[in-house]
Design an enzyme around this catalytic site. Structure first.
Site, PDB file in Angstrom:
ATOM      1  N   SER A  68       0.871  -1.217   0.031  1.00 17.66           N
ATOM      2  CA  SER A  68      -0.092  -0.031   0.099  1.00 17.66           C
ATOM      3  C   SER A  68       0.990   1.258  -0.094  1.00 17.66           C
ATOM      4  O   SER A  68       2.050   1.149   0.548  1.00 17.66           O
ATOM      5  CB  SER A  68      -0.696   0.049   1.132  1.00 17.66           C
ATOM      6  OG  SER A  68      -1.518   1.299   1.411  1.00 17.66           O
ATOM      7  N   TYR A  99      -2.296  -0.545  10.243  1.00 16.63           N
ATOM      8  CA  TYR A  99      -2.376  -0.921   8.962  1.00 16.63           C
ATOM      9  C   TYR A  99      -1.301  -0.516   8.127  1.00 16.63           C
ATOM     10  O   TYR A  99      -0.381  -1.249   7.603  1.00 16.63           O
ATOM     11  CB  TYR A  99      -3.694  -0.515   8.175  1.00 16.63           C
ATOM     12  CG  TYR A  99      -3.814  -0.683   6.617  1.00 16.63           C
ATOM     13  CD1 TYR A  99      -3.964  -1.874   6.392  1.00 16.63           C
ATOM     14  CD2 TYR A  99      -3.232   0.234   5.843  1.00 16.63           C
ATOM     15  CE1 TYR A  99      -4.220  -2.277   4.948  1.00 16.63           C
ATOM     16  CE2 TYR A  99      -3.548  -0.050   4.297  1.00 16.63           C
ATOM     17  CZ  TYR A  99      -4.064  -1.504   3.647  1.00 16.63           C
ATOM     18  OH  TYR A  99      -4.042  -1.563   2.776  1.00 16.63           O
TER      19      TYR A  99
END
Length: 251
Positions: free
Chosen positions: A142, A156
């Site tokens: 990501s 995350y």
């Protein structure tokens, strides 16, 4: 006219984890269109069957049910797999909440799915010599934790930053075997990862305005990049973090 296509995956055997939805499903479908023999895995048999129905030449593909949060099931999956030309780790989880509200269980849940599971499976497959020379391992990471982060996204981000570090270290270690390791770093992609409702539609609409291209990504747009990294077109690419973010990190 010729059939020359350096991005072809014809007759390559590719494992795609987290293939029951979202980016994982799109990657499985696009790999099948490029001629790969795809092995898809996830926990949900019904949704995996839906993925299989969308794939081209689906008689060439295989579906294996496994919960990669279980070490026993991960070991069984690794033993059931044939030699692989490529592995794509797609399973992902986010629990958006401010850091001070996180419990140890929340942290473990995110790290187990996003980091521990792909690490263990890759470790087993390398030990078992299941990854062929000139093989390619791709981690779906990501922009979070690598280029940027956000409120309520610290854990995350930590999990995805860890994956990028792993990919770079593995790229060095596996280069002698001819195995390449890369990660793909998307911005926000339109999947069901935010379907819990913690992030509202209004918040997502506001977020889209932050992208120069004024939209979030589509799963197939990430899949096209993964096809490149699996194919012989990227045979001199290893240890890279491929940024796919609609220009988000430019601003």
């Amino acid at each position: 006219m010729t059939n020359y296509n350096p991005f072809s995956l014809y007759n390559k055997t590719i494992l795609v984890t987290g293939a029951s939805s979202g980016i994982g499903r799109a990657i499985a479908v696009e790999c099948s269109k490029m001629g790969a023999n795809v092995i898809i895995t996830a926990r949900n048999e019904i949704r995996l069957n839906e993925t299989l129905d969308l794939m081209s030449n689906n008689e060439n593909h295989k579906m294996l049910i496994a919960d990669l949060n279980s070490e026993d099931e991960t070991v069984k999956l690794s033993e059931a797999l044939p030699k692989l030309d490529g592995i794509v780790h797609c399973a992902g989880l986010t629990i958006p909440k401010p850091f001070h509200f996180y419990s140890k269980e929340n942290i473990d849940d995110v790290m187990d799915v996003n980091f521990n599971a792909p690490v263990l499976l890759t470790n087993l497959l390398i030990k078992q010599k299941k990854v062929l020379k000139s093989g390619s391992i791709v981690f779906i990471s990501s922009i979070s934790g690598v280029f940027v982060s956000a409120v309520a996204g610290s854990i995350y981000s930590a999990s995805k930053g860890a994956i990028n570090g792993l990919a770079k270290g593995l790229a060095i270690e596996l280069a002698a075997k001819g195995i390449r390791v890369n990660s793909v770093n998307p911005g926000v992609v339109e999947t069901n990862i935010f379907s819990s409702g913690v992030v509202s539609d209004e918040q997502l609409n506001e977020d889209r305005k932050k992208y120069p291209l004024k939209r979030h990504g589509r799963p197939e747009e990430v899949a096209y990049a993964v096809v490149y990294l699996l194919s012989d077109a990227s045979s001199w690419v290893t240890g890279s973090n491929l940024l796919i973010d609609g220009g988000y990190t430019l601003l």
